[in-house]
Motif scaffolding. Structure first.
Motif, PDB file in Angstrom:
ATOM      1  N   THR A 188     -18.883 -31.121 -35.375  1.00 53.15           N
ATOM      2  CA  THR A 188     -18.091 -30.821 -36.562  1.00 53.15           C
ATOM      3  C   THR A 188     -17.511 -32.108 -37.138  1.00 53.15           C
ATOM      4  OG1 THR A 188     -16.075 -30.535 -35.287  1.00 53.15           O
ATOM      5  CG2 THR A 188     -17.485 -28.596 -35.561  1.00 53.15           C
ATOM      6  N   ARG A 203     -22.279 -36.736 -29.643  1.00 50.40           N
ATOM      7  CA  ARG A 203     -22.771 -35.799 -28.622  1.00 50.40           C
ATOM      8  C   ARG A 203     -21.896 -35.856 -27.375  1.00 50.40           C
ATOM      9  NH1 ARG A 203     -23.671 -31.473 -28.600  1.00 50.40           N
ATOM     10  NH2 ARG A 203     -24.815 -31.871 -30.535  1.00 50.40           N
ATOM     11  N   ALA A 240     -18.736 -33.927 -28.313  1.00 54.63           N
ATOM     12  CA  ALA A 240     -18.991 -32.490 -28.491  1.00 54.63           C
ATOM     13  C   ALA A 240     -19.337 -31.801 -27.178  1.00 54.63           C
ATOM     14  CB  ALA A 240     -20.116 -32.286 -29.495  1.00 54.63           C
ATOM     15  N   GLY A 254     -22.319 -28.329 -27.669  1.00 54.24           N
ATOM     16  CA  GLY A 254     -21.216 -28.203 -28.602  1.00 54.24           C
ATOM     17  C   GLY A 254     -21.616 -28.579 -30.012  1.00 54.24           C
ATOM     18  N   ALA A 255     -20.970 -27.953 -30.973  1.00 52.76           N
ATOM     19  CA  ALA A 255     -21.271 -28.248 -32.372  1.00 52.76           C
ATOM     20  C   ALA A 255     -20.651 -29.578 -32.768  1.00 52.76           C
ATOM     21  CB  ALA A 255     -20.737 -27.135 -33.272  1.00 52.76           C
TER      22      ALA A 255
END
Length: 777
Positions: A753, A743, A746, A750-751
């Protein structure tokens, strides 16, 4: 010298066990020692049958032991010493009968890994366990629930005219009495151990037994057994047949040549003498052998990887060497249980002693030659025929009545003997061992009625539950009370009758609203897929426990009625403390997410229908959850952050244990229901002694992350904490760490990935203090 038996006190740095968890263990902890159906289908038929035979549904009626910490202080432990000219054996009857030390006097060698501390960790089926010595694992797959429990002990006559020590208890998972006779013949280098497990019932019983021997581990330690193959089981929960000693590019008979913790169950030929040895680089060490009934042999290794090394350090103190485990059991693997027919018994004899072999042969590349060398030396030191003769000599003495009691175990065996009228020569379960825990059940047995909970009884402990069919039958016939219905529900749940269990807990609530029935219904809700309802019930249970907690008398703090006198007014002791002792009505501190339950048990109704009346008062179970006794809807009365009590004040251990147990389950349920804000509020209500535990620091980090505050969650980790009751195989620390890292990488919204995951692991490596992974990442 003739063999002697004496009492002594052994002083070791010890972390106290703390109080038991008062909540019945309705579900098994995450179990790492199981295989799936696909794996089972590929096993030999006898193994497949025994791996599927009577697996545990729970550890009931045993209670969980999770109240320990990691602060150690010198403590005097009751010990028994058995000694002749050759060996000195030290036994801890108060800690599962653990053989703490096996000292060979002529060479000055300690044959076992002797842990210099007693540090509980969450490895036993019911929690607390400690490493080192020889432990007697009975019950079901895993470390016995008796690992940190007292056993009965006594002097008894030995076959050679001397005396031996008998340990015995009633194993409660399978309801079976067992005994361990420790016999050290005069001038013998070998300790003989006679074991007997009896089935006094009218039905077959599943049996599990593994003698677990911790041995010192160095780079040169090699474990040998008479096998060319083994069943390998790792923490990825796969069971595969592998060659011995070489497999996957390494010689797996050297414990430090593996990277991760693993079990190797040796596949002994049918006609082979059963034995296992751990020898150092000089060819010296310990050998264990037995009569043929005990055919299983196993090596457990921690491996040389960071997770295994971290666990080794976790279990002892800095500077202590490592250990491996060599084991002997009734089945080929520890995933199996063996049926013991009604009225029958299993009995065998084990021998433990020193072995010296040619190091060139022991550590040579010729595995067959290494085994022959060890087997030859074993035959010289403890001939197979001599062990068989010792077993034959011991068998008549297995029934010998104890001459002098040396230690006292639990009263549960005496209760079962009183109920069943069993005759068990050699293992007396005397009535004088019965205590307060057994008294309600003794009254049920004698009067047909289970004693009711007293109206002014503190809401700290519902009492121990019994779950076997005879006790369940007695509860079903007993008059209905809150206590009787609660315990009946626990027994019904254990039997697999979940619908009836829920009805019994609902009836218990009609008699009296208690946190215990609410919590049990919350477990039922969770299993049935109703996380929101489970969370609401636990919130109400938590409220009841907090309301019952006594305020610090030393501070002159007293809770009093709310000034407005409203029917739903509630004085929360922790809130009163926050206000300097004045009255405090705590409003719906988690109001936004809290809902009442309607009379039918559905979440979301703000005003419940009136509950059916029944003698004893209370509400229908469906009207519980977040609704108070006065029926006010929608108010979950949880206090603000509780301040520290005055210096020198200590809450009763049972009160703290109840708060910690329910607090953990409540926060976990709220997170599962997506209610992170309420979880943080509940964490704030806990008294500091609970809130500051490592387990609750981890829950705080998880709640902060769930609320979207990854930076604050990371700050909890950066500050540092230790989860004393971290479960074997639990990866919550690493999983939470990397979830926070993902986290942070991201960013908000934010994703996450695959690229983010890889960056998170590269930029935020897991600190060593949180590295407990027992399998490849």
């Amino acid at each position: 010298m003739a063999t002697s038996v004496r009492r002594t006190t052994l002083t070791l740095p010890t972390a106290p066990l703390g109080p038991e968890n008062p909540l019945p263990a309705l579900r098994l902890p995450r179990e790492v020692h199981r295989v799936d159906e696909t794996t089972r289908a590929a096993l030999p038929p006898d193994m497949a049958r025994q791996t599927a035979y009577e697996p545990l549904r729970s550890v009931l009626p045993v209670r969980l032991r999770d109240g320990y910490g990691r602060r150690r202080a010198p403590a005097g432990l009751d010990a028994l010493v058995i000694e002749n000219d050759r060996l000195r054996v030290t036994v801890l009857p108060g800690l599962g009968g653990r053989v703490h030390s096996l000292h060979h006097k002529p060479t000055g060698r300690e044959l076992l890994y002797r842990n210099p501390v007693v540090q509980p960790a969450d490895f036993a089926l019911n929690g607390a366990w400690f490493s080192g010595g020889i432990e007697w694992n009975i019950g079901a797959t895993g470390h016995t629930t008796l690992a940190c429990a007292p056993l009965h002990a006594a002097r008894v006559p030995a076959p050679d005219g001397g005396e031996m020590v008998r340990l015995w208890e009633w194993e409660r998972l399978r309801d079976l009495p067992f005994q361990v006779d420790l016999w050290l013949p005069e001038d013998s280098d070998f300790l003989y151990v006679g074991v007997r497990i009896r089935n006094p019932h009218h039905r077959p019983a599943p049996v599990y037994w593994w003698s677990n021997i911790a041995v010192p581990e160095t780079e040169g330690t090699r474990v040998l057994a008479p096998a060319d193959a083994a069943w390998h089981f790792g923490y990825s929960r796969t069971l595969r047949h592998v060659p011995v000693p070489e497999w996957d590019g390494a010689d797996r008979t050297y414990p430090l040549r593996g990277a991760y913790p693993a079990d190797y169950f040796y596949d002994l030929p049918e006609d082979a003498r059963p034995w296992i040895a751990s020898l150092d680089e000089e060819g010296h060490g310990l050998v264990q052998t037995s009569t043929d009934l005990l055919r299983g042999r196993k090596l457990f290794l921690w491996g040389a990887g960071p997770g295994g090394r971290r666990w080794q350090r976790w279990l002892t103190e800095p500077g202590t060497g490592g250990y491996a485990e060599i084991q002997a059991g009734l089945a080929r693997t520890q995933l199996e249980h063996v049926p013991l027919e009604a009225g029958e018994e299993f009995a065998w004899l084990e021998a433990y002693g020193p072995l010296a072999a040619d190091p060139a042969a022991v550590h040579g590349e010729d595995w067959a030659a290494a085994r022959r060398e060890v087997e030859s030396r074993l035959e010289s030191a403890a001939p197979r025929a001599a062990v068989a003769a010792a077993y034959a000599a011991w068998r008549p003495y297995a029934d010998a009545e104890p001459a002098e009691r040396l230690a006292t175990g639990s009263g549960w065996g005496a209760l079962e003997v009183e109920r069943g009228g069993y005759r068990l020569p050699g293992t007396p379960f005397d009535p004088d061992t019965l205590g307060e825990r057994q008294e309600p059940w003794r009254r049920l047995l004698r009067t047909g009625a289970f004693p009711a909970w007293e109206a002014d009884e503190p809401l700290t402990d519902p009492g121990c539950s019994l779950v076997s069919p005879p006790w369940r039958d007695l509860l079903e016939a007993a008059p209905s009370t809150a206590a009787a219905e609660y315990h009946l529900g626990v027994a019904q749940w254990h039997a697999g009758d979940r619908a009836q269990a829920a009805r019994s807990w609902e009836r218990s609530l009609r008699w009296s609203e208690t946190p215990w029935a609410l919590r049990c219904l919350a477990v039922a809700d969770t299993v049935a897929g109703h996380p929101a309802r489970a969370a609401d019930r636990l919130l109400r249970a938590m409220d009841l426990v907090l309301a019952a907690a006594p305020p610090p008398a030393e501070a002159g703090v007293e809770a009093s009625a709310a000034a407005d006198g409203a029917p739903d007014a509630h004085v929360d002791p922790s809130a009163a403390r926050a206000n300097g002792g004045g009255p405090a009505r705590v409003p719906a501190a988690v109001a936004a997410g809290a809902t009442a339950l309607d009379a039918g048990g559905a979440p979301g109704a703000r005003t419940p229908a009136p509950a059916p009346a029944r003698a004893g008062g209370g509400h229908d179970a469906g009207a519980m959850g977040a609704v108070g006794p006065g029926g006010a809807p929608g108010e979950v009365r949880i206090a603000p952050v509780a301040p520290a009590p005055p210096a020198g004040f200590a809450y009763p251990a049972a009160t703290e244990a109840a708060e910690a147990a329910l607090g953990r389950e409540t926060v976990t349920a709220l997170l599962a229901a997506g209610r992170a804000g309420e979880a943080l509020t509940v964490l704030g209500t806990l008294r500091p002694a609970v809130r500051e535990r490592g387990r609750f620091r981890l829950l705080t980090a998880q709640a902060l992350l769930a609320r979207g505050d990854a930076a604050a969650a990371r700050a909890v980790f950066d500050e540092g904490f230790e989860v004393a009751d971290l479960r074997e195989g639990d990866e919550a620390l690493s999983e939470t760490w990397y979830a926070i890292a993902e986290r942070l990488v991201a960013g908000d919204g934010g994703a996450v990935t695959e690229d983010v995951r890889q960056r998170a692991r590269a930029e935020h490596p897991l600190p060593e203090r949180y590295e407990f992974r027992m399998r490849p990442a």
